[in-house]
Enzyme design. Structure first.
Site, PDB file in Angstrom:
ATOM      1  N   LYS A 180     -11.457  -5.979 -12.024  1.00 48.21           N
ATOM      2  CA  LYS A 180     -12.197  -4.739 -12.211  1.00 48.21           C
ATOM      3  C   LYS A 180     -11.271  -3.640 -12.732  1.00 48.21           C
ATOM      4  CE  LYS A 180     -15.818  -2.255  -9.870  1.00 48.21           C
ATOM      5  NZ  LYS A 180     -15.403  -0.940  -9.375  1.00 48.21           N
TER       6      LYS A 180
ATOM      7  N   LYS B  46      -5.399 -12.165 -15.396  1.00 44.84           N
ATOM      8  CA  LYS B  46      -6.742 -12.523 -14.918  1.00 44.84           C
ATOM      9  C   LYS B  46      -7.734 -11.361 -15.027  1.00 44.84           C
ATOM     10  CE  LYS B  46      -6.626 -11.757  -9.980  1.00 44.84           C
ATOM     11  NZ  LYS B  46      -7.058 -12.286  -8.720  1.00 44.84           N
TER      12      LYS B  46
ATOM     13  N   LYS C  30       0.827  -1.211   0.000  1.00 46.66           N
ATOM     14  CA  LYS C  30       0.000   0.000   0.000  1.00 46.66           C
ATOM     15  C   LYS C  30       0.863   1.263   0.000  1.00 46.66           C
ATOM     16  CE  LYS C  30      -4.070  -1.774   0.009  1.00 46.66           C
ATOM     17  NZ  LYS C  30      -4.975  -1.641  -1.130  1.00 46.66           N
TER      18      LYS C  30
HETATM   19  P1  AMP Z   1     -11.849  -8.347  -5.859  1.00 40.57           P
HETATM   20  O1  AMP Z   1     -12.924  -7.531  -5.273  1.00 40.57           O
HETATM   21  O2  AMP Z   1     -11.471  -7.963  -7.254  1.00 40.57           O
HETATM   22  O3  AMP Z   1     -10.668  -8.514  -4.960  1.00 40.57           O
HETATM   23  O4  AMP Z   1     -12.423  -9.819  -6.013  1.00 40.57           O
HETATM   24  C1  AMP Z   1     -13.000 -10.492  -4.944  1.00 40.57           C
HETATM   25  C2  AMP Z   1     -12.703 -11.957  -5.040  1.00 40.57           C
HETATM   26  O5  AMP Z   1     -13.157 -12.470  -6.292  1.00 40.57           O
HETATM   27  C3  AMP Z   1     -11.224 -12.290  -4.986  1.00 40.57           C
HETATM   28  O6  AMP Z   1     -10.766 -12.433  -3.692  1.00 40.57           O
HETATM   29  C4  AMP Z   1     -11.167 -13.603  -5.718  1.00 40.57           C
HETATM   30  O7  AMP Z   1     -11.524 -14.662  -4.854  1.00 40.57           O
HETATM   31  C5  AMP Z   1     -12.259 -13.464  -6.749  1.00 40.57           C
HETATM   32  N1  AMP Z   1     -11.738 -13.087  -8.064  1.00 40.57           N
HETATM   33  C6  AMP Z   1     -11.648 -11.848  -8.586  1.00 40.57           C
HETATM   34  N2  AMP Z   1     -11.176 -11.894  -9.839  1.00 40.57           N
HETATM   35  C7  AMP Z   1     -10.953 -13.198 -10.127  1.00 40.57           C
HETATM   36  C8  AMP Z   1     -10.478 -13.902 -11.272  1.00 40.57           C
HETATM   37  N3  AMP Z   1     -10.160 -13.280 -12.406  1.00 40.57           N
HETATM   38  N4  AMP Z   1     -10.390 -15.245 -11.191  1.00 40.57           N
HETATM   39  C9  AMP Z   1     -10.733 -15.897 -10.067  1.00 40.57           C
HETATM   40  N5  AMP Z   1     -11.176 -15.304  -8.969  1.00 40.57           N
HETATM   41  C10 AMP Z   1     -11.300 -13.967  -8.993  1.00 40.57           C
END
Ligand code: AMP
Length: 332
Positions: free
Chosen positions: A197, A194, A111
């Site tokens: 967002k 991957k 961070k």
């Molecule tokens: P985020 O809010 O982007 O951190 O996503 C929340 C959760 O979604 C993460 O902790 C992962 O478990 C899952 N996640 C997000 N993007 C992916 C991805 N491309 N492939 C697999 N799991 C994902």
């Protein structure tokens, strides 16, 4: 029944990566464990969201998780800031978290690099708040990715330190939850790793998006000029499309396109059309449900209330016991 605690970041609209990487395992867990799933809105304050964004994002995520099948009757799905005990326990645990160890945590160092202009004390004590989320419900298991292992280790340390300080065995050590299914990594559409967002709109398929938008994104996904001879290895972009197919398409469909690729007769346009159709078939009912729930204030309110009641019952009990252990006694 063993208890599972897991946080959800209120980052707004969910995408396919969230569904297959997180939501699906939550759906499996809610039937087998005593689950406490919370939307981590207090944690999100470290990035200073506007009041409007904070509320809208929490609402969106809550509506989407409900639409995807998290059931308030089966699990405690709640909003972190609805649980006053969290703030109080956070104060107590901060007293035996040491500045040095917090500064050494990998996420804090990251961070400092990623937001050098906003290195607030909340970031430093982020692992303490995480520990509170887990310890307040006496979790047996915490589903964690590799990047969260250190936080879980710190949670055990803070719990044990509390136990040692007060000569008690009050907090148990939560364990990392290893799901039986293999971890899926959902790729993005632009062959740059991957789906996430932050990786750009063209890369990401959001669940609550219109058919046309999704179709267009898939038709524009990165591929290559096609295999020139049989048996060629798939390029990253093409492999990504196959990986997405593995999540939503039937085995026959996948076998058909696999064969076409290995025989060098594949037409990526056909593959994309099929993938688009299969993704839309998967998404449509969830999207409908998201729209229904988003428009239903009473349902959202009721779900949030039920979740808060369950979580507060568990958290208040812990807080009462912790206050006693610490030695707070009323004079009146
Ligand atoms: P985020 O809010 O982007 O951190 O996503 C929340 C959760 O979604 C993460 O902790 C992962 O478990 C899952 N996640 C997000 N993007 C992916 C991805 N491309 N492939 C697999 N799991 C994902």
């Amino acid at each position: 029944m063993k208890r599972v605690v897991s946080g959800i970041r209120p980052t707004g609209k969910l995408h396919l990566g969230n569904y297959f990487g997180a939501v699906q395992s939550f759906l499996n867990m809610q039937s087998e464990y005593d689950c406490y799933f919370f939307i981590a809105d207090i944690h999100s304050l470290t990035t200073h969201p506007t009041p409007e964004d904070l509320h809208a994002n929490v609402r969106t995520v809550l509506a989407e998780y409900l639409a995807m099948g998290l059931d308030p009757a089966k699990c405690a799905l709640f909003i972190q800031s609805d649980i006053p005990a969290i703030y109080e326990l956070y104060t107590y645990l901060n007293m035996n978290a040491y500045v040095g160890e917090l500064q050494r945590s990998t996420s804090f160092k990251e961070k400092i690099r990623s937001q050098p202009d906003n290195v607030n004390a909340g970031l430093l004590t982020y692992p303490v708040l995480m520990a509170v989320d887990i310890l307040v419900h006496h979790a047996d298991y915490v589903p964690v990715g590799k990047d969260q292992q250190q936080h879980l280790e710190m949670t055990r340390q803070f719990g044990n330190r509390f136990n040692n300080l007060y000569k008690t065995e009050y907090f148990k050590e939560p364990e990392a939850f290893s799901s039986t299914g293999k971890l899926v990594k959902v790729p993005g559409l632009t062959a740059q790793g991957k789906m996430s967002k932050s990786s750009g709109d063209a890369d990401t398929i959001f669940i609550d998006e219109d058919d046309k938008v999704i179709h267009k994104k898939i038709m524009r996904a990165v591929t290559d000029s096609g295999p020139e001879k049989p048996g060629e290895k798939k390029s990253e972009g093409v492999q990504n499309l196959f990986d997405l197919m593995a999540l939503v398409s039937s085995e026959d469909v996948i076998a058909h396109f696999d064969k076409a690729h290995s025989e060098a007769t594949i037409r990526y346009g056909d593959l994309k059309k099929q993938l688009s159709e299969d993704i839309l078939t998967f998404i449509r009912p969830i999207r409908e449900r998201i729209r229904e729930i988003s428009a239903d204030n009473a349902y959202i309110a009721q779900a949030a209330k039920i979740g808060a009641e369950k979580a507060n019952a568990s958290a208040e009990k812990t807080l009462k016991e912790v206050r006693e252990i610490i030695g707070f006694k009323k004079f009146y």
